[in-house]
Structure formats: C-alpha cells, structure tokens
Design a protein around this motif. Sequence first.
Motif, short mmCIF file in Angstrom:
data_model
loop_
_atom_site.label_atom_id
_atom_site.label_comp_id
_atom_site.label_asym_id
_atom_site.label_seq_id
_atom_site.Cartn_x
_atom_site.Cartn_y
_atom_site.Cartn_z
N LYS A 188 0.86 -1.18 0.00
CA LYS A 188 0.00 0.00 0.00
C LYS A 188 0.90 1.24 0.00
O LYS A 188 1.90 1.27 0.71
CB LYS A 188 -0.87 0.03 1.26
CG LYS A 188 -1.89 -1.06 1.34
CD LYS A 188 -2.67 -0.96 2.64
CE LYS A 188 -3.74 -2.06 2.71
NZ LYS A 188 -4.52 -1.95 3.95
N ARG A 194 -2.28 5.80 0.09
CA ARG A 194 -3.37 4.85 0.25
C ARG A 194 -3.74 4.70 1.73
O ARG A 194 -4.90 4.67 2.10
CB ARG A 194 -2.98 3.50 -0.35
CG ARG A 194 -3.80 2.31 0.10
CD ARG A 194 -5.23 2.37 -0.44
NE ARG A 194 -6.01 1.25 0.03
CZ ARG A 194 -6.66 0.40 -0.75
NH1 ARG A 194 -6.63 0.57 -2.05
NH2 ARG A 194 -7.35 -0.59 -0.26
N MET A 237 -4.35 10.07 -7.51
CA MET A 237 -4.11 8.65 -7.21
C MET A 237 -4.54 7.79 -8.38
O MET A 237 -5.59 8.02 -8.99
CB MET A 237 -4.90 8.22 -5.97
CG MET A 237 -4.39 8.84 -4.69
SD MET A 237 -5.42 8.37 -3.26
CE MET A 237 -4.72 6.77 -2.86
N GLU A 296 -4.15 2.43 -6.82
CA GLU A 296 -3.97 2.87 -5.44
C GLU A 296 -5.28 2.88 -4.66
O GLU A 296 -5.28 2.87 -3.44
CB GLU A 296 -3.38 4.30 -5.44
CG GLU A 296 -1.90 4.34 -5.13
CD GLU A 296 -1.39 5.77 -5.08
OE1 GLU A 296 -1.53 6.46 -6.11
OE2 GLU A 296 -0.87 6.17 -4.03
N THR A 297 -6.39 2.95 -5.39
CA THR A 297 -7.68 3.03 -4.69
C THR A 297 -8.43 1.69 -4.77
O THR A 297 -9.51 1.56 -4.20
CB THR A 297 -8.57 4.13 -5.29
OG1 THR A 297 -8.80 3.83 -6.66
CG2 THR A 297 -7.91 5.49 -5.19
#
Lengths: 309, 309
Positions: free
Chosen positions: A190, A194, A226, A230-231
């Motif tokens: 992560k 994040r 982002m 990343e999400t």
Amino acid sequence: MTVKDLASILKQNNNFEILTHNYPDGDCLGCGYGLCLALRQIGKNANVITTDMPKNFSFITDKAEPQDFEPEFIVSTDVADTKLLGKNEDKYKGRIDMCIDHHGSNTIEAQYRYVDSEAAAAGEIIFELIKELGAEITVDIANCLYTALSTDTGCFCYVNTTSRTLRIAADLLDLGCDSAYINKVMFETKTKRRIELERDILDKMIFCADDKCAMIYTTCEMVEGMGDDETEGIASIPRQIEGVKLGITIREKQGGEYKVSARTNGDVDACAFCAQFGGGGHIGAAGCTIKGTLESTIEMLRKAAEKTL
Amino acid sequence: MTVKDLASILKQNNNFEILTHNYPDGDCLGCGYGLCLALRQIGKNANVITTDMPKNFSFITDKAEPQDFEPEFIVSTDVADTKLLGKNEDKYKGRIDMCIDHHGSNTIEAQYRYVDSEAAAAGEIIFELIKELGAEITVDIANCLYTALSTDTGCFCYVNTTSRTLRIAADLLDLGCDSAYINKVMFETKTKRRIELERDILDKMIFCADDKCAMIYTTCEMVEGMGDDETEGIASIPRQIEGVKLGITIREKQGGEYKVSARTNGDVDACAFCAQFGGGGHIGAAGCTIKGTLESTIEMLRKAAEKTL
C-alpha cells in the motif's frame, strides 16, 4: 458452445484484437495478455486493447509488445457489457466476434459467446482455452492467469472460489508462476497515500439500517492524483465489519456522477440492490452509477438499504 | 517415519490426548480437533488439550465434547517446543509419544517424530494421516483442516503456500467444508472497535529513516477490553506500506513494558534488529521487550532503525 469450440474457431482465424474492460483489473488483463501470448505462440498475430490502465500491472503488460497488423477478429474477455469498453465503446460496439466472460449478467452480442458464471475468474476459462489451443502454458502465461484468479477471488478468500479455482492455481504454481511476487504486489503493498486515504475513509464511514449497512465514499478531491491501482479494493472495507450485511462504496466521478459498488456476504442480493439504480453484477458484488450530489446519492442509497434490510 | 507409519502406530494404541500450543491458532486447533474426530470415528477415545483459548474457534471446538478416559498416548500437533505448551508444560514435558509438526526448528523429543517443514500448515500432514487411518473426512473434519490450511497461509497468500496446499484445500471444498463461513470469520470480519483502532493507529503512525521505517503503537487505553483476536494482525500494517523496509509495532503492556514486533520483507534482518534489545525471532519477523516510557521506547527504536537502514 464449449471451450473446445472456442479454441477451434480461434485456430481458424487470425489477426486478433482482445478487448478488456475500462479501468482493467487483474482478471481481464491476465485473460487478455495470457490469451494474446498463447495465440502468438501458435503463430497468430494478436494485441490486447486496453484503456485507463492502472500502473501496477507492468509485469503482465510488458510481456506482449504491440504488433502491427490489420485486425480481423475481435475477442472480449471479462467484459460484461460494451459500455464497459469506455473510450473504445464506439469503435468496437457490434463488432465483437467472440465474447468470453464469467458474468452471468453479460449482455454482449457476438457470434460466439461463452459465459460461465460458475467460474470465479474469467481466467479459469482462459486456462482451459489455452490448453485446448495446444499452446504451452509458459511462466509468463502462468503469471497472467494466476493474477486473474487471485485478484478476482481476493487471493482465494471470496465465496466465488471453488475447488476448480484452487486446482488451476495449484497447476499454475507447478508451472512456475511467481505467486510470491504477484501476491506481494496485488495484496500486500500500500502506498503512504493509500494508507492516508483509508484513514480518511474510516473517519467518514456512515452506518445505517441498524448498522447492517455500512457506507464509505471517496470524492474527487480525496483521490486526486491517485491511480486506480492505489484506490482498488477499498470496496471491501465496509463489508468486513462485523454485523454488516451490505457494504456500499460511493466514488465521485467527474460531472456529478457517482459510481456505486455494493458488496454482500450473499445473504443480501447485491445485484438486485444495484438493479434499482440501473446497475447489475453478481449476488455478492454489483455496481451502478447514480447522478446527483454526494448528499442525494447517500440519501437514495440509505433509503434503499433500509428498505432492503 | 512416514505418514503411513504414524497411522499404523495410532491404530495400535488408544486413549489419546492431543496437545496444541498455547494461544492456539487455526492450524493447531484444526489439526488437534480434526485428528481427534478421526480417531473417535475409528473407535478410539481421544481428547484435545488446549490452554489460553481465543473466542472465535467454537465452530471447531464444539464438535468434540471432552470424553472421560485414562490417557495412554500423547500426541502433539503443530507444537514446536514444549515451552509452547504454556500452563501444560510441566504436566506433559517428556511424556509426548508422537510429535507431528511442520516447524523445521522443532525441538520436541518423542518416540515417534514426524516434522515436514515443506508443509505450509501442519494440517497438510493431518489430512494425509486421516486418509491413512482409513477414516472418512467428514464435513466437520474438512472444516477443521481447511481452517488449519487457510489460517497458516493467510488464505493461501503467504509464500509458504504450495501446489499441495492448494490441492488439499480443493479436496476439502469438494468434501463440503464451509470455506465461505471460515474465511469470513478468520479473514473478513472486523469489529467496529477494531476498525476504530486501525484508524487510531494510522492517525498516530510514525515514519523515520527516510520513510524506510514505519512505526505504530497501541497503548493499554487504546485496546482496553479488546481480546487478542480483535487486535491480531495489526503488526502487518506498517510493513505493507510501499518503500517500508522495517515495520515496527509497539504494544504497551502493564508495568511500563513495551512489546515490540519487527516485520521486514527479508531485506532487513528483523532478528538482528531485535537482538539489540535482547529479543529474537526470524529474519522476516522478530520481537523484543523494552522497559521505559512510550516516548523513550519510540526514541530508542527510531535511533536503532536509523542506524540499521
């Protein structure tokens, strides 16, 4: 239509374009690139057509540099609806020759259709297909297919995982796929950003329907800059909470649109829930798009959740 | 000694006690109860001996009510050292007849020893053993063994997972184990309190050594009233962050003591790091205890991290 039939039709054709859905995930990329590499191996021309690529799949996409040829046969993998082709929709709508998918709700019209909703990942179908093509499952192909299987099953943790999924994964390990690397990149890494986003999301989480529904949201501002990689996976956060039967994730998109993901443990039908808003998907995971403001979207979903639960 | 030999010795004996380690996890409980049910099925008396039980394993432990008999044959499963018997150490030290384990470091002396360090979980050995015993793998036994395999591999995500692990898991699914329930309880359920704790931990996270070290801490106040099962796994949070080579978790204990866990991806030696403070462990995961205040503990660890990285 059987997987054997699909293989025989592919063998009779050439110059393939393989379509994946927009904001592609591990399953559609693993399927697209795995099939592309296998077709090239048996002497065909093939390219994967993507759009809105996330960053962390280069270990897959680097293995098949684009080839130069005039496309003749269009295959879609893991694409449930032509709408999901994103920017490529206009170009390919009505032109798909073969559709391979595992979404029961698949709406794509194609001369050759193969939809197996029992498959946890479309990668399970592609694994069988590549064997039927007579291509060798190389380490690169094994990495593609392991990525497909592991990402669509949350590393074999989701309820869609079957003994077939696990046995194919075992075969892929024996064929030399780098599961350690793939699992680390897909499940264990992560970014700082994040981590900050998760904190922010947890701060703003909303409970309703006697805590049986948990809702989280991201605004454009919260995820500015982002990548999708990343999400990814935040949609699983609300459903993990003890007692929550319906986990909802709302993502603000440009232009007053909100993308909604619903996740359940199977007691509640996520697909039926999203169908109220023109969406669809599986019993355990579905999605829809709602126009309005963040507040009005939350209110609509809250009312629907209270009615459903 | 082969698994077949183990089975034949068990068949020649009766009145078994099966030992698990203290603060038992899914692997040792799954092995203990799985083997216990299989032995009872072939007409033997058997009990599982546990200590310091966590709360969330009742779906396993409820299936084998204690029997009343005079114990004659002691088996340990997944116990690497008699020290790990906790309160039961004095009673059973030197009295174990058969030791079945997958820790290469196993130090237990027993007449019959079977240690397979290739097995991701001791449950893999017990699966083969039960088949050799000629017992049927019932749904209850399958649930025990699936719990053993999935918990010791982080649901098949850790590097110890092999194709054998996945194939046994596939067999257990076919035998009817309730993987959906087990995965939900073991991996997907977080209490609201746990979610709040994670948010709190992330709020207070400390980065040092050019962000190559991330440190989190819990105070007694932060975890007041929470069981060990509710706080489990937080030590993996800091190491997951991109770029972090050393993840440190500090837990305040009563009496001015701080329990420190260090986790690395193998580039940094967590064991050497903790050895500076009188601790030890593996290259990737180690621990130590530091006396002082929270501030002084953080400062000591920060300096050591900056020197190490």
